[in-house]
Design an enzyme around this catalytic site. Structure first.
Site, PDB file in Angstrom:
ATOM      1  N   ASP A 135     -19.002  23.630  46.808  1.00 46.53           N
ATOM      2  CA  ASP A 135     -17.643  24.036  47.198  1.00 46.53           C
ATOM      3  C   ASP A 135     -17.064  23.080  48.226  1.00 46.53           C
ATOM      4  OD1 ASP A 135     -17.661  26.183  45.516  1.00 46.53           O
ATOM      5  OD2 ASP A 135     -17.878  27.707  47.072  1.00 46.53           O
ATOM      6  N   ASN A 151     -14.139  19.936  66.423  1.00 49.71           N
ATOM      7  CA  ASN A 151     -15.178  20.777  65.835  1.00 49.71           C
ATOM      8  C   ASN A 151     -15.840  20.133  64.618  1.00 49.71           C
ATOM      9  OD1 ASN A 151     -15.140  22.864  67.635  1.00 49.71           O
ATOM     10  ND2 ASN A 151     -14.010  24.280  66.342  1.00 49.71           N
ATOM     11  N   GLU A 152     -15.042  19.885  63.570  1.00 48.96           N
ATOM     12  CA  GLU A 152     -15.641  19.391  62.342  1.00 48.96           C
ATOM     13  C   GLU A 152     -14.602  18.768  61.431  1.00 48.96           C
ATOM     14  OE1 GLU A 152     -13.638  22.852  61.553  1.00 48.96           O
ATOM     15  OE2 GLU A 152     -15.593  23.158  62.512  1.00 48.96           O
ATOM     16  N   ALA A 191     -20.184  20.458  69.492  1.00 48.33           N
ATOM     17  CA  ALA A 191     -19.177  21.430  69.930  1.00 48.33           C
ATOM     18  C   ALA A 191     -18.776  22.365  68.810  1.00 48.33           C
ATOM     19  CB  ALA A 191     -17.946  20.704  70.473  1.00 48.33           C
ATOM     20  N   ASP A 234      -9.659  30.541  71.140  1.00 46.35           N
ATOM     21  CA  ASP A 234     -10.247  29.248  70.807  1.00 46.35           C
ATOM     22  C   ASP A 234      -9.259  28.330  70.093  1.00 46.35           C
ATOM     23  OD1 ASP A 234     -12.578  30.033  71.973  1.00 46.35           O
ATOM     24  OD2 ASP A 234     -13.640  30.447  70.100  1.00 46.35           O
ATOM     25  N   GLY A 235      -8.357  28.914  69.304  1.00 49.81           N
ATOM     26  CA  GLY A 235      -7.356  28.099  68.626  1.00 49.81           C
ATOM     27  C   GLY A 235      -6.474  27.356  69.608  1.00 49.81           C
ATOM     28  N   ALA A 279     -19.197  26.992  64.945  1.00 50.69           N
ATOM     29  CA  ALA A 279     -17.969  27.448  64.296  1.00 50.69           C
ATOM     30  C   ALA A 279     -18.191  27.492  62.778  1.00 50.69           C
ATOM     31  CB  ALA A 279     -16.804  26.549  64.703  1.00 50.69           C
TER      32      ALA A 279
END
Length: 270
Positions: free
Chosen positions: A159, A129-130, A167, A59-60, A171
């Site tokens: 935190d 992703n984010e 998508a 995935d990376g 994750a």
């Protein structure tokens, strides 16, 4: 204010030509061996000449390849030669062009992050992703959250916080107990990481046209970093996030196991 709904991200009827292929691979021995074997069998043209890019790894690598070719119009088809492989198809050498010709293509729009750090410099990055904000020390972060110019949380002690696309909802967002979003959902997930105050706030679902602004309170004593996928900026004071309206990428999955099916499976796994 009224907003027109953007087009859906998933386009299962879209078919891609697969005559000329460009292969990319991660640095593992397994991935490099796969690249050599497939290049001998199908040829390996430069990316700018290719009909499709085949990414060999995990995935990376898929995220790196999507970032590298975002906005190019080149569809990317991954085959798993890594560990997780949620974004990848099963690795098989036979009938690759036939698989590609039948694969479903999904259009994804990344998030655009603008981060300002303590010296006033501005940084922009895209996130498939984010976008995530994380405390840099043992001190919890103090954040003020605004959506479309209206303050929604005067103070969130935590935190960190995540703004996730559909998508990316399976994750980091899922690890932080955020919701899984169908790939066609016109939504963003806003998910706190270990919220201390308010204790019962579990996040929010936002329309994908929403603009999210996060102000870091007391950044000198409680420094925070901001990341757009793999790009990180330290000691930020303000972060703005919105979905891109003019940049997109295309990812391909075998028609019998598309992205929407993978996400639906994740919803019923736990």
């Amino acid at each position: 204010m009224n907003h027109s709904a953007p087009s859906l991200h998933s386009e299962p009827s879209l078919r891609i030509s697969a005559d000329k292929l460009a292969f990319v691979a991660s640095d593992t021995g397994e991935a490099r061996e796969a690249l050599d074997s497939l290049a001998r069998k199908y040829g390996n043209v430069p990316v700018e000449e290719a009909d499709a890019i085949v990414a060999l790894g995990g995935d990376g690598l898929m995220l790196q390849t999507l970032h590298a070719h975002m906005g190019s119009g080149k569809p990317i088809y991954g085959m798993n030669r890594g560990s997780v492989g949620f974004l990848m198809n099963e690795y098989r050498e036979d009938s690759l062009k036939e698989r590609l010709s039948k694969a479903d293509a999904t259009t994804i729009r990344p998030l655009e992050m603008t981060a300002i750090n303590e010296d006033g410099s501005k940084h922009k990055a895209l996130a498939i992703n984010e976008v995530s904000l994380l405390r840099q020390t043992s001190q919890a972060a103090r954040l003020k959250i605004s959506v479309d110019g209206r303050v929604r949380l005067e103070e969130l002690v935590c935190d960190g916080i995540i703004v996730s696309t559909p998508a990316g909802s399976t994750a980091y967002n899922l690890s932080a107990h955020g919701p899984i979003l169908p790939i066609t959902a016109q939504l963003l997930a806003l998910t706190p990481i270990s919220a201390f105050r308010p204790r019962r706030w579990r996040g929010a679902l936002l329309p994908n046209w929403a603009h999210v602004d996060i102000e870091i309170l007391d950044p000198g004593k409680r420094p925070v970093s901001a990341s757009a996928d793999h790009r990180e900026f330290r000691r930020v004071t303000h972060v703005s996030v919105r979905e891109s309206t003019d940049t997109e990428g295309v990812i391909m999955f075998d028609s019998d196991h598309g992205w929407d099916e993978r996400i639906l499976t994740e919803m019923f796994r736990y």
